[in-house]
Design an enzyme around this catalytic site. Structure first.
Site, PDB file in Angstrom:
ATOM      1  N   CYS A 280     -16.584  -5.555   5.415  1.00 58.70           N
ATOM      2  CA  CYS A 280     -15.297  -4.644   5.857  1.00 58.70           C
ATOM      3  C   CYS A 280     -13.984  -4.678   6.041  1.00 58.70           C
ATOM      4  O   CYS A 280     -13.585  -5.666   6.970  1.00 58.70           O
ATOM      5  CB  CYS A 280     -16.158  -3.816   7.134  1.00 58.70           C
ATOM      6  SG  CYS A 280     -15.521  -2.309   8.030  1.00 58.70           S
TER       7      CYS A 280
ATOM      8  N   TRP B 192     -14.078   6.087   7.113  1.00 58.92           N
ATOM      9  CA  TRP B 192     -13.419   7.059   5.823  1.00 58.92           C
ATOM     10  C   TRP B 192     -12.580   6.072   4.336  1.00 58.92           C
ATOM     11  O   TRP B 192     -12.931   5.096   4.921  1.00 58.92           O
ATOM     12  CB  TRP B 192     -11.953   7.536   6.754  1.00 58.92           C
ATOM     13  CG  TRP B 192     -10.946   5.799   7.440  1.00 58.92           C
ATOM     14  CD1 TRP B 192     -10.357   5.719   6.131  1.00 58.92           C
ATOM     15  CD2 TRP B 192     -10.652   6.478   8.995  1.00 58.92           C
ATOM     16  NE1 TRP B 192      -9.663   4.840   7.346  1.00 58.92           N
ATOM     17  CE2 TRP B 192      -9.865   5.776   8.629  1.00 58.92           C
ATOM     18  CE3 TRP B 192     -11.600   7.001   9.334  1.00 58.92           C
ATOM     19  CZ2 TRP B 192      -9.460   4.732   9.822  1.00 58.92           C
ATOM     20  CZ3 TRP B 192     -11.084   6.368  11.085  1.00 58.92           C
ATOM     21  CH2 TRP B 192      -9.859   5.481  11.261  1.00 58.92           C
TER      22      TRP B 192
HETATM   23  N1  ARG Z   1     -18.435   1.625  -1.401  1.00 60.68           N
HETATM   24  C1  ARG Z   1     -18.880   2.803  -1.100  1.00 60.68           C
HETATM   25  C2  ARG Z   1     -18.626   4.140  -1.541  1.00 60.68           C
HETATM   26  O1  ARG Z   1     -17.564   4.226  -2.693  1.00 60.68           O
HETATM   27  C3  ARG Z   1     -19.046   3.680   0.347  1.00 60.68           C
HETATM   28  C4  ARG Z   1     -18.891   2.475   1.593  1.00 60.68           C
HETATM   29  C5  ARG Z   1     -18.195   1.899   3.303  1.00 60.68           C
HETATM   30  N2  ARG Z   1     -17.316   2.541   3.144  1.00 60.68           N
HETATM   31  C6  ARG Z   1     -16.247   2.911   3.918  1.00 60.68           C
HETATM   32  N3  ARG Z   1     -14.992   2.985   4.064  1.00 60.68           N
HETATM   33  N4  ARG Z   1     -16.541   3.185   4.789  1.00 60.68           N
HETATM   34  O2  ARG Z   1     -19.533   5.585  -1.532  1.00 60.68           O
END
Ligand code: ARG
Length: 363
Positions: free
Chosen positions: A69, A239
């Site tokens: 992350c 987000w």
């Molecule tokens: N990469 C995933 C998507 O495009 C979401 C993963 C979590 N992303 C975040 N900004 N918390 O749906």
């Protein structure tokens, strides 16, 4: 339960409580007393029950520890909803809808997690969805309509009796399964799903592509592990970073594959790689994503800012005597990665707990 698993839980509980109580500024006596109490609970029952404070801090630590992350600067702002008392599917669905409305907040997105009963409780449950909001994918003769990443789950929903309209952007239902029971599905109430139609800051024809995405990514298929206790249902949200949508979901050839469409709209020369039409289409699509979210007042971060925030997070952690772990291949953004500071660094990919972990899909 074997003595070795019991010993493992005891070890992990001791390590977690020591660390968490120190970070929470509690006295050594308090920590020792609590560890003693927990060890006795484990001895008697094979598990133990987190206090709300432990649960809350554990969930935040798990975010802080997530090597993939880039958004971890904000780990302390996580709102933690305790749903360990939930007894049935409808009760669980209500907690989830409340979480979704709280997090969406008309676009001013707030990071949150809802934690359902631990995996050792008899009222444990699983959420089948990968994300709470996700678009369906259908296999039609020679093509896929919608999100190919959702093919298997869409199939499972249809077997449960759900029917989608068949568009490229059908929002899938929420599927909840209580231990030992058949799964139940619920349509998402309209007010829990915010969506953003895409437009471009300069090209007024862009809207004709009728592209869109949902506002909030709620990951709902990972297990939260805190001090030897596992929570298989613990949906959480942050987000979006623009590139997740613009450089992956809508661009990957095995997802929405929109680069050729965008290139055509901008009249880039798609006959030769050397026109860099893919790169130019990527820039325009990503500009549209950021522009559209901003225009609608929905929180989003661009990859340059996110990378700066990540490096600030690392510094902040070092100041607190903690070395940051990370996975380079996940931390670099999928677009212009070498323009960010993360590219020029390396990271220790050791996995710490508390943690968010992958688990096998129940369908
Ligand atoms: N990469 C995933 C998507 O495009 C979401 C993963 C979590 N992303 C975040 N900004 N918390 O749906």
């Amino acid at each position: 339960m074997t003595t070795t698993t019991r010993r493992k839980i005891a070890e992990q509980a001791t390590a977690f409580l020591g660390e968490a109580y120190f970070e929470l500024g509690k006295s050594e006596e308090d920590a020792k007393r609590r560890i003693q109490e927990v060890l006795e609970q484990i001895e008697q029952t094979g598990a133990y029950i987190h206090t709300y404070e432990e649960l809350k801090h554990g969930a935040k630590m798990a975010w802080r520890n997530n090597n993939r992350c880039i958004g971890r600067l904000f780990w302390q702002t996580l709102e933690v909803f305790d749903a360990r008392d939930v007894r049935d599917e409808l009760g669980a669905a209500e907690r989830i809808f409340n979480h979704m409305s709280y997090a969406t907040n008309s676009g001013r997105i707030r990071p949150a997690i809802t934690i359902f009963p631990a995996s050792h409780s008899d009222n444990r449950l699983r959420i089948w969805n990968h994300q709470l909001v996700r678009y369906a994918g259908y296999r039609k003769e020679n093509e896929i309509v919608g999100d190919s990443a959702s093919l298997a789950f869409t199939d499972a929903c249809q077997k449960l009796g759900w029917r989608g309209a068949g568009t490229r952007f059908d929002v899938l239902p929420l599927v909840i399964q209580l231990e030992g029971k058949a799964p139940k599905w619920f349509p998402l109430p309209q007010e829990t799903v915010l969506e953003v139609p895409l437009s471009h800051p300069e090209n007024s024809e862009f809207e004709q592509l009728k592209l869109q995405w949902y506002a909030v990514p709620f990951i709902s298929d990972m297990a939260l592990e805190i001090g030897g206790i596992s929570y298989a249902a613990a949906p959480f949200n942050g987000w979006y970073m623009g590139t997740e949508i613009g450089a992956r979901n809508l661009s990957d050839t095995d997802r929405y594959n929109q680069l050729p469409t965008v290139a055509k709209l901008f009249r880039f020369d798609t006959a030769t790689n050397t026109s860099l039409w893919k790169d130019r289409a990527l820039v325009e699509l990503n500009a549209a994503v950021l522009h559209s979210f901003k225009k609608q007042g929905v929180s989003i971060v661009d990859h340059h800012t996110a990378a700066e925030q990540f490096l600030r997070f690392e510094k902040q952690e070092l100041d607190h005597g903690r070395a940051v772990t990370g996975r380079w291949s996940w931390l670099i953004p999928p677009m212009s990665p070498a323009t960010t500071g993360i590219w020029h660094r390396s990271f220790d990919d050791t996995e710490r707990t508390p943690a968010y972990r992958y688990q096998a899909a129940p369908y």
